[in-house]
Design an enzyme around this catalytic site. Structure first.
Site, PDB file in Angstrom:
ATOM      1  N   ARG A 174      -2.306 -10.400   9.691  1.00 19.67           N
ATOM      2  CA  ARG A 174      -1.260  -9.777   8.873  1.00 19.67           C
ATOM      3  C   ARG A 174      -0.221  -9.081   9.763  1.00 19.67           C
ATOM      4  O   ARG A 174       0.918  -8.911   9.353  1.00 19.67           O
ATOM      5  CB  ARG A 174      -1.871  -8.711   7.945  1.00 19.67           C
ATOM      6  N   ARG A 178       4.898  -8.575  18.968  1.00 21.19           N
ATOM      7  CA  ARG A 178       6.249  -8.997  19.363  1.00 21.19           C
ATOM      8  C   ARG A 178       6.506  -8.723  20.839  1.00 21.19           C
ATOM      9  O   ARG A 178       6.093  -7.691  21.369  1.00 21.19           O
ATOM     10  CB  ARG A 178       7.286  -8.247  18.537  1.00 21.19           C
ATOM     11  N   ARG A 250     -13.239  -2.009  -0.902  1.00 21.35           N
ATOM     12  CA  ARG A 250     -12.969  -0.711  -0.314  1.00 21.35           C
ATOM     13  C   ARG A 250     -12.079   0.050  -1.284  1.00 21.35           C
ATOM     14  O   ARG A 250     -11.204  -0.532  -1.950  1.00 21.35           O
ATOM     15  CB  ARG A 250     -12.246  -0.834   1.028  1.00 21.35           C
ATOM     16  N   ARG A 280      -4.680   7.151   8.009  1.00 20.17           N
ATOM     17  CA  ARG A 280      -3.252   7.396   8.226  1.00 20.17           C
ATOM     18  C   ARG A 280      -2.780   8.576   7.390  1.00 20.17           C
ATOM     19  O   ARG A 280      -3.453   8.985   6.438  1.00 20.17           O
ATOM     20  CB  ARG A 280      -2.420   6.153   7.916  1.00 20.17           C
ATOM     21  N   GLU A 301      -5.174   9.618   4.174  1.00 21.18           N
ATOM     22  CA  GLU A 301      -5.802   8.491   3.480  1.00 21.18           C
ATOM     23  C   GLU A 301      -7.192   8.232   4.064  1.00 21.18           C
ATOM     24  O   GLU A 301      -7.321   8.009   5.273  1.00 21.18           O
ATOM     25  CB  GLU A 301      -4.898   7.275   3.692  1.00 21.18           C
ATOM     26  N   TYR A 349      -6.991 -10.272  -0.823  1.00 20.59           N
ATOM     27  CA  TYR A 349      -6.173  -9.186  -0.257  1.00 20.59           C
ATOM     28  C   TYR A 349      -4.722  -9.641  -0.354  1.00 20.59           C
ATOM     29  O   TYR A 349      -4.238 -10.359   0.516  1.00 20.59           O
ATOM     30  CB  TYR A 349      -6.625  -8.997   1.196  1.00 20.59           C
ATOM     31  N   ASP A 351      -0.490  -8.939  -1.154  1.00 25.54           N
ATOM     32  CA  ASP A 351       0.647  -8.029  -1.262  1.00 25.54           C
ATOM     33  C   ASP A 351       1.388  -8.296  -2.578  1.00 25.54           C
ATOM     34  O   ASP A 351       1.253  -9.366  -3.178  1.00 25.54           O
ATOM     35  CB  ASP A 351       1.601  -8.257  -0.088  1.00 25.54           C
TER      36      ASP A 351
HETATM   37  N1  UDP Z   1      -5.026  -2.262  11.679  1.00 18.03           N
HETATM   38  C1  UDP Z   1      -5.547  -1.557  12.749  1.00 18.03           C
HETATM   39  N2  UDP Z   1      -4.835  -0.518  13.267  1.00 18.03           N
HETATM   40  C2  UDP Z   1      -3.649  -0.117  12.762  1.00 18.03           C
HETATM   41  C3  UDP Z   1      -3.114  -0.844  11.659  1.00 18.03           C
HETATM   42  C4  UDP Z   1      -3.838  -1.898  11.132  1.00 18.03           C
HETATM   43  O1  UDP Z   1      -6.645  -1.844  13.223  1.00 18.03           O
HETATM   44  O2  UDP Z   1      -3.074   0.861  13.268  1.00 18.03           O
HETATM   45  C5  UDP Z   1      -5.815  -3.389  11.135  1.00 18.03           C
HETATM   46  C6  UDP Z   1      -6.749  -2.921  10.022  1.00 18.03           C
HETATM   47  O3  UDP Z   1      -7.949  -3.674  10.080  1.00 18.03           O
HETATM   48  C7  UDP Z   1      -5.970  -3.266   8.764  1.00 18.03           C
HETATM   49  C8  UDP Z   1      -5.295  -4.568   9.174  1.00 18.03           C
HETATM   50  O4  UDP Z   1      -4.964  -4.363  10.564  1.00 18.03           O
HETATM   51  O5  UDP Z   1      -6.808  -3.447   7.636  1.00 18.03           O
HETATM   52  C9  UDP Z   1      -4.068  -4.924   8.380  1.00 18.03           C
HETATM   53  O6  UDP Z   1      -3.140  -3.866   8.450  1.00 18.03           O
HETATM   54  P1  UDP Z   1      -2.060  -3.598   7.320  1.00 18.03           P
HETATM   55  O7  UDP Z   1      -1.105  -2.605   7.847  1.00 18.03           O
HETATM   56  O8  UDP Z   1      -1.542  -4.901   6.839  1.00 18.03           O
HETATM   57  O9  UDP Z   1      -2.948  -2.910   6.184  1.00 18.03           O
HETATM   58  P2  UDP Z   1      -2.494  -2.268   4.762  1.00 18.03           P
HETATM   59  O10 UDP Z   1      -1.189  -1.555   4.969  1.00 18.03           O
HETATM   60  O11 UDP Z   1      -2.426  -3.427   3.795  1.00 18.03           O
HETATM   61  O12 UDP Z   1      -3.630  -1.336   4.463  1.00 18.03           O
END
Ligand code: UDP
Length: 382
Positions: A174, A178, A250, A280, A301, A349, A351
């Site tokens: 996901r 870059r 979850r 976060r 969160e 999962y 969006d």
């Molecule tokens: N992830 C991580 N560290 C980060 C951000 C994301 O390990 O700082 C991993 C984590 O397993 C997460 C996945 O990448 O579930 C996808 O991240 P995304 O930001 O798409 O998650 P969402 O915002 O949908 O919760």
């Protein structure tokens, strides 16, 4: 003769199908929503004391590359320009996420250009992993141990509650990596946040003479035969009252705190270390940078396994979940006049933009086919 359609759930999945069918004039639709509000987990509400638009179930940033999906949501709302830029706190300091050239240069103390960075990261990757199937393999193959440990291991363990070796590589995919300084979290062509929030969009989508909405009313599958067809956007296992077992999700818990001014200087800051209990902190006024508010509202969160009374967020999809899912899918094959839709209905999962796109496609298919040929799922759950 108009047909009677029931839709369980007033999130995007159900609302879009409802609207598309309603507009033909051939259907009368009743949307049942067990919660007291529309829009499912996308629900937003302006916080009375501060005036901040709060994303009640965690931040939702709309992005899509599908022209028709972008045009569709813009029919029902004005979007403010927004680009998601995330910061990550690690044991080595604060960095830019998704991993980009700035992250790489700062993390390793280098001044690489794009090509040098690509080569360097390539040299860190574990080339012995040929076909990465797990989250961990995918990370180690493409990023190497240092970046994986700092940015992904701890966060992922907190977020999913299992070792990253048990998770599919698709979760990591996901996020882009870059080799330039582009720090936009998404690669989609369009991105924005609706000025009046998501609930206002769903309200407008459902505002049609052939749609009736019953808030606070759970659709009971026992009454299915009172309708010509049912679209179910609740959890697939809940439709069968969990008779074969529960699919794992979850869930999230939010700890709110208020402050004055600017608390963290960014909408989203991830905490990647396992020792910090939350994943976060989100500061919601920054999701609407065109608004001015003196006060600020933030949420820590926390992720947890969903218990029966918790709101499901992320389908866990471990091996045993997939086996159970197959059993429910077999059962559904014998069930006439029903279609399972959306994130919960197909246990994926997803969006928002994917859900909307799938509901538009599904409605189109339904309108082209006779009702006996309507699909069982908006898209395959497996
Ligand atoms: N992830 C991580 N560290 C980060 C951000 C994301 O390990 O700082 C991993 C984590 O397993 C997460 C996945 O990448 O579930 C996808 O991240 P995304 O930001 O798409 O998650 P969402 O915002 O949908 O919760």
């Amino acid at each position: 003769m108009t047909k009677k359609i029931a839709i369980a759930g007033a999130g995007f999945a159900g609302a879009v199908v409802a609207r598309e069918l309603a507009e033909t004039g051939k259907y009368k639709i009743v949307v049942f929503e067990s919660r007291p509000h529309l829009a499912g987990n996308c629900h937003t509400e302006r916080d009375a004391p501060t005036g901040v638009m709060v994303h009640q179930y965690g931040p939702h940033i709309f992005h899509t590359s599908r022209e028709d999906v972008w045009a569709y949501v813009n029919r029902f709302a004005k979007f403010g320009p927004y680009t998601n830029r995330v910061k990550a706190v690690t044991n080595r300091g604060v960095f830019s996420l998704p991993i980009n050239l700035l992250t790489i240069n700062q993390f390793f103390g280098k001044t690489f250009n794009p090509e040098e960075a690509r080569e360097f990261i390539g040299s860190l990757g574990d080339s012995s992993i040929e076909d990465p199937k797990t989250f961990e393999d995918q990370a180690l193959k493409f990023l190497g141990r240092d970046l994986y440990d700092a940015f992904f291991y701890g966060y992922t363990k907190k977020q999913w509650g299992v070792e990253p070796t048990e998770l599919p590589a698709s979760i990591l995919s996901r996020l882009p990596v870059r080799f330039n300084y582009d720090d936009n979290y998404y690669t989609s062509r369009y991105q924005g946040i609706p000025l009046e929030g998501y609930t206002a969009i769903v309200e407008k989508i459902l505002d049609h003479e052939n749609i009736e909405v019953q808030l606070g009313e759970k659709f009971d599958p026992a009454f299915k035969d009172q309708f010509d067809h049912v679209f179910w956007s609740g959890p697939i296992d809940a439709y069968y009252n969990f008779e074969l077992g529960r699919l794992q999700y979850r869930s999230l818990q939010f700890e709110r705190f208020d402050a004055t001014g600017d608390h963290q200087g960014n909408p989203v800051i991830n905490y990647c270390e396992a020792k910090v209990p939350y994943t976060r902190i989100t500061e919601h006024k920054h999701f609407a940078p065109w608004e001015q508010h003196e006060k600020t509202v933030c949420f820590k969160e926390y992720s947890k396994l969903a218990e029966p009374h918790d709101t499901p967020y992320y389908p866990l999809r471990l091996q045993k979940d997939k086996e159970l899912l197959r059993e429910y899918m077999d059962r559904i094959q014998g069930e006439p006049n029903i279609t399972f839709i959306g994130r919960l209905g197909t246990y994926r999962y997803l969006d928002m933009h994917v859900v909307i796109g799938e509901s538009l496609d599904l409605a189109k298919t339904c309108l082209e086919k006779s009702q006996s040929e309507w699909p069982k799922f908006s898209a395959s759950p497996l």
